[in-house]
Design a protein around this motif. Structure first.
Motif, PDB file in Angstrom:
ATOM      1  N   SER A 178       1.767  51.174  14.058  1.00 39.41           N
ATOM      2  CA  SER A 178       2.443  52.468  13.944  1.00 39.41           C
ATOM      3  C   SER A 178       1.936  53.278  12.754  1.00 39.41           C
ATOM      4  O   SER A 178       1.352  52.738  11.811  1.00 39.41           O
ATOM      5  N   SER A 179       2.202  54.569  12.810  1.00 40.77           N
ATOM      6  CA  SER A 179       1.868  55.449  11.686  1.00 40.77           C
ATOM      7  C   SER A 179       2.620  55.018  10.434  1.00 40.77           C
ATOM      8  O   SER A 179       2.072  55.031   9.334  1.00 40.77           O
ATOM      9  N   PHE A 180       3.878  54.633  10.607  1.00 35.42           N
ATOM     10  CA  PHE A 180       4.683  54.181   9.470  1.00 35.42           C
ATOM     11  C   PHE A 180       4.003  53.021   8.754  1.00 35.42           C
ATOM     12  O   PHE A 180       3.867  53.019   7.528  1.00 35.42           O
ATOM     13  N   THR A 181       3.558  52.041   9.528  1.00 30.83           N
ATOM     14  CA  THR A 181       2.896  50.879   8.940  1.00 30.83           C
ATOM     15  C   THR A 181       1.584  51.288   8.286  1.00 30.83           C
ATOM     16  O   THR A 181       1.251  50.814   7.194  1.00 30.83           O
ATOM     17  N   GLY A 182       0.841  52.168   8.934  1.00 32.89           N
ATOM     18  CA  GLY A 182      -0.419  52.644   8.362  1.00 32.89           C
ATOM     19  C   GLY A 182      -0.210  53.360   7.042  1.00 32.89           C
ATOM     20  O   GLY A 182      -0.949  53.141   6.076  1.00 32.89           O
ATOM     21  N   PHE A 183       0.809  54.210   6.992  1.00 32.09           N
ATOM     22  CA  PHE A 183       1.090  54.931   5.749  1.00 32.09           C
ATOM     23  C   PHE A 183       1.584  53.979   4.660  1.00 32.09           C
ATOM     24  O   PHE A 183       1.254  54.143   3.480  1.00 32.09           O
ATOM     25  N   ALA A 184       2.378  52.984   5.050  1.00 32.54           N
ATOM     26  CA  ALA A 184       2.844  51.991   4.076  1.00 32.54           C
ATOM     27  C   ALA A 184       1.664  51.206   3.509  1.00 32.54           C
ATOM     28  O   ALA A 184       1.601  50.935   2.303  1.00 32.54           O
ATOM     29  N   HIS A 185       0.717  50.863   4.369  1.00 28.43           N
ATOM     30  CA  HIS A 185      -0.459  50.130   3.905  1.00 28.43           C
ATOM     31  C   HIS A 185      -1.350  51.007   3.026  1.00 28.43           C
ATOM     32  O   HIS A 185      -1.928  50.524   2.044  1.00 28.43           O
ATOM     33  N   LEU A 186      -1.456  52.278   3.357  1.00 28.12           N
ATOM     34  CA  LEU A 186      -2.218  53.192   2.505  1.00 28.12           C
ATOM     35  C   LEU A 186      -1.557  53.310   1.132  1.00 28.12           C
ATOM     36  O   LEU A 186      -2.232  53.252   0.098  1.00 28.12           O
ATOM     37  N   ALA A 187      -0.241  53.447   1.124  1.00 27.50           N
ATOM     38  CA  ALA A 187       0.484  53.542  -0.147  1.00 27.50           C
ATOM     39  C   ALA A 187       0.328  52.262  -0.965  1.00 27.50           C
ATOM     40  O   ALA A 187       0.166  52.313  -2.190  1.00 27.50           O
ATOM     41  N   ALA A 188       0.357  51.120  -0.300  1.00 30.45           N
ATOM     42  CA  ALA A 188       0.184  49.838  -0.995  1.00 30.45           C
ATOM     43  C   ALA A 188      -1.198  49.766  -1.637  1.00 30.45           C
ATOM     44  O   ALA A 188      -1.339  49.345  -2.794  1.00 30.45           O
ATOM     45  N   GLY A 189      -2.209  50.175  -0.897  1.00 34.58           N
ATOM     46  CA  GLY A 189      -3.565  50.158  -1.432  1.00 34.58           C
ATOM     47  C   GLY A 189      -3.739  51.105  -2.602  1.00 34.58           C
ATOM     48  O   GLY A 189      -4.381  50.769  -3.602  1.00 34.58           O
ATOM     49  N   LEU A 190      -3.166  52.291  -2.479  1.00 36.77           N
ATOM     50  CA  LEU A 190      -3.261  53.253  -3.577  1.00 36.77           C
ATOM     51  C   LEU A 190      -2.510  52.769  -4.812  1.00 36.77           C
ATOM     52  O   LEU A 190      -3.000  52.906  -5.940  1.00 36.77           O
ATOM     53  N   ALA A 191      -1.324  52.208  -4.614  1.00 39.31           N
ATOM     54  CA  ALA A 191      -0.533  51.717  -5.751  1.00 39.31           C
ATOM     55  C   ALA A 191      -1.286  50.629  -6.501  1.00 39.31           C
ATOM     56  O   ALA A 191      -1.405  50.665  -7.733  1.00 39.31           O
ATOM     57  N   CYS A 192      -1.813  49.678  -5.769  1.00 39.76           N
ATOM     58  CA  CYS A 192      -2.523  48.571  -6.405  1.00 39.76           C
ATOM     59  C   CYS A 192      -3.857  49.031  -6.995  1.00 39.76           C
ATOM     60  O   CYS A 192      -4.183  48.708  -8.138  1.00 39.76           O
ATOM     61  N   GLY A 193      -4.616  49.784  -6.226  1.00 39.21           N
ATOM     62  CA  GLY A 193      -5.940  50.192  -6.674  1.00 39.21           C
ATOM     63  C   GLY A 193      -5.914  51.102  -7.885  1.00 39.21           C
ATOM     64  O   GLY A 193      -6.641  50.883  -8.860  1.00 39.21           O
ATOM     65  N   LEU A 194      -5.075  52.122  -7.845  1.00 42.50           N
ATOM     66  CA  LEU A 194      -5.035  53.066  -8.966  1.00 42.50           C
ATOM     67  C   LEU A 194      -4.406  52.439 -10.209  1.00 42.50           C
ATOM     68  O   LEU A 194      -4.824  52.731 -11.335  1.00 42.50           O
ATOM     69  N   GLY A 213      -5.688  44.116   5.483  1.00 47.13           N
ATOM     70  CA  GLY A 213      -6.677  43.907   6.544  1.00 47.13           C
ATOM     71  C   GLY A 213      -6.168  42.987   7.641  1.00 47.13           C
ATOM     72  O   GLY A 213      -6.431  43.208   8.826  1.00 47.13           O
ATOM     73  N   ASN A 214      -5.423  41.970   7.259  1.00 48.44           N
ATOM     74  CA  ASN A 214      -4.844  41.064   8.257  1.00 48.44           C
ATOM     75  C   ASN A 214      -3.653  41.682   8.980  1.00 48.44           C
ATOM     76  O   ASN A 214      -3.281  41.226  10.055  1.00 48.44           O
ATOM     77  N   GLY A 215      -3.058  42.711   8.387  1.00 49.33           N
ATOM     78  CA  GLY A 215      -1.886  43.342   8.999  1.00 49.33           C
ATOM     79  C   GLY A 215      -2.218  44.456   9.975  1.00 49.33           C
ATOM     80  O   GLY A 215      -1.369  44.863  10.768  1.00 49.33           O
ATOM     81  N   VAL A 216      -3.437  44.965   9.922  1.00 50.42           N
ATOM     82  CA  VAL A 216      -3.828  46.035  10.842  1.00 50.42           C
ATOM     83  C   VAL A 216      -4.051  45.424  12.220  1.00 50.42           C
ATOM     84  O   VAL A 216      -4.803  44.465  12.370  1.00 50.42           O
ATOM     85  N   LYS A 217      -3.370  45.994  13.207  1.00 46.26           N
ATOM     86  CA  LYS A 217      -3.451  45.469  14.577  1.00 46.26           C
ATOM     87  C   LYS A 217      -4.177  46.458  15.474  1.00 46.26           C
ATOM     88  O   LYS A 217      -3.855  47.642  15.481  1.00 46.26           O
ATOM     89  N   GLY A 218      -5.119  45.956  16.224  1.00 48.11           N
ATOM     90  CA  GLY A 218      -5.825  46.780  17.194  1.00 48.11           C
ATOM     91  C   GLY A 218      -5.021  46.909  18.474  1.00 48.11           C
ATOM     92  O   GLY A 218      -4.043  46.186  18.688  1.00 48.11           O
ATOM     93  N   PRO A 219      -5.424  47.823  19.341  1.00 41.66           N
ATOM     94  CA  PRO A 219      -4.699  47.990  20.612  1.00 41.66           C
ATOM     95  C   PRO A 219      -4.862  46.769  21.517  1.00 41.66           C
ATOM     96  O   PRO A 219      -5.893  46.107  21.498  1.00 41.66           O
ATOM     97  N   GLU A 220      -3.815  46.490  22.269  1.00 40.81           N
ATOM     98  CA  GLU A 220      -3.848  45.392  23.247  1.00 40.81           C
ATOM     99  C   GLU A 220      -3.522  45.971  24.616  1.00 40.81           C
ATOM    100  O   GLU A 220      -2.477  46.588  24.801  1.00 40.81           O
ATOM    101  N   GLY A 221      -4.418  45.760  25.550  1.00 39.59           N
ATOM    102  CA  GLY A 221      -4.201  46.287  26.895  1.00 39.59           C
ATOM    103  C   GLY A 221      -4.132  47.800  26.932  1.00 39.59           C
ATOM    104  O   GLY A 221      -3.411  48.377  27.743  1.00 39.59           O
ATOM    105  N   GLY A 222      -4.857  48.447  26.023  1.00 40.58           N
ATOM    106  CA  GLY A 222      -4.855  49.905  25.977  1.00 40.58           C
ATOM    107  C   GLY A 222      -3.639  50.507  25.298  1.00 40.58           C
ATOM    108  O   GLY A 222      -3.512  51.720  25.216  1.00 40.58           O
TER     109      GLY A 222
END
Length: 164
Positions: A89-105, A75-84
């Protein structure tokens, strides 16, 4: 806007945070409930052993903390847009999704194992005291499954690709 940093990328990061917390807490809740039933049942037979037999409940509760740790980091690593311009990145988003799935499951699987072992183990150790050490060892190995997910999740949350 880059193809590597679409505006939808933060969705995957937020989903990673959500699934880490949701699945880890599902495992923690199941483990707590299932082993709590065993502790209650055993407490009717031998009330003096209740505090000694509470270990599975505590171990199951720790699994929820693993999910919380990963969810907060993501949650702290997700960055919103700045100045439009997108900053995530998608890479970071997918890495964070994988991290959540690994830990959660992993936490959910560990919670199921702790619940089943805790329920049967505390009932059995009430009847035969020599089974207590074996039950604790099995619980430790079950808890390790959740810890493995936490470790992999921590490693995956450190993976990041810039949007430049």
């Amino acid at each position: 806007m880059s193809d590597l940093c679409p505006p939808t990328a933060p969705f995957f990061g937020f989903m990673g945070a959500a699934v880490a917390l949701i699945f880890a807490n599902l495992g923690a809740a199941y483990g707590t409930a299932k082993s709590g039933v065993g502790v209650s049942s055993m407490g009717v037979m031998k009330p003096d052993l209740v505090m000694k037999s509470i270990i599975p409940v505590v171990m199951a509760g720790v699994l929820g903390i693993y999910g919380l740790i990963i969810a907060v980091i993501i949650g702290n690593g997700v960055k919103g847009p700045e100045g439009g311009k997108p900053q995530y990145s998608s890479f970071t988003g997918f890495a964070h999704l994988a991290a959540g799935l690994a830990c959660g499951l992993s936490g959910m699987a560990a919670g199921i194992a702790i619940g089943i072992v805790g329920d049967a183990g505390v009932r059995a150790s009430a009847q035969q005291a020599k089974l207590y050490v074996g039950m604790v060892l099995i619980l430790i190995f079950a808890e390790a499954l959740g810890l493995y997910g936490l470790i992999v999740g921590l490693i995956l949350t450190s993976k990041e690709a810039p949007c430049s």
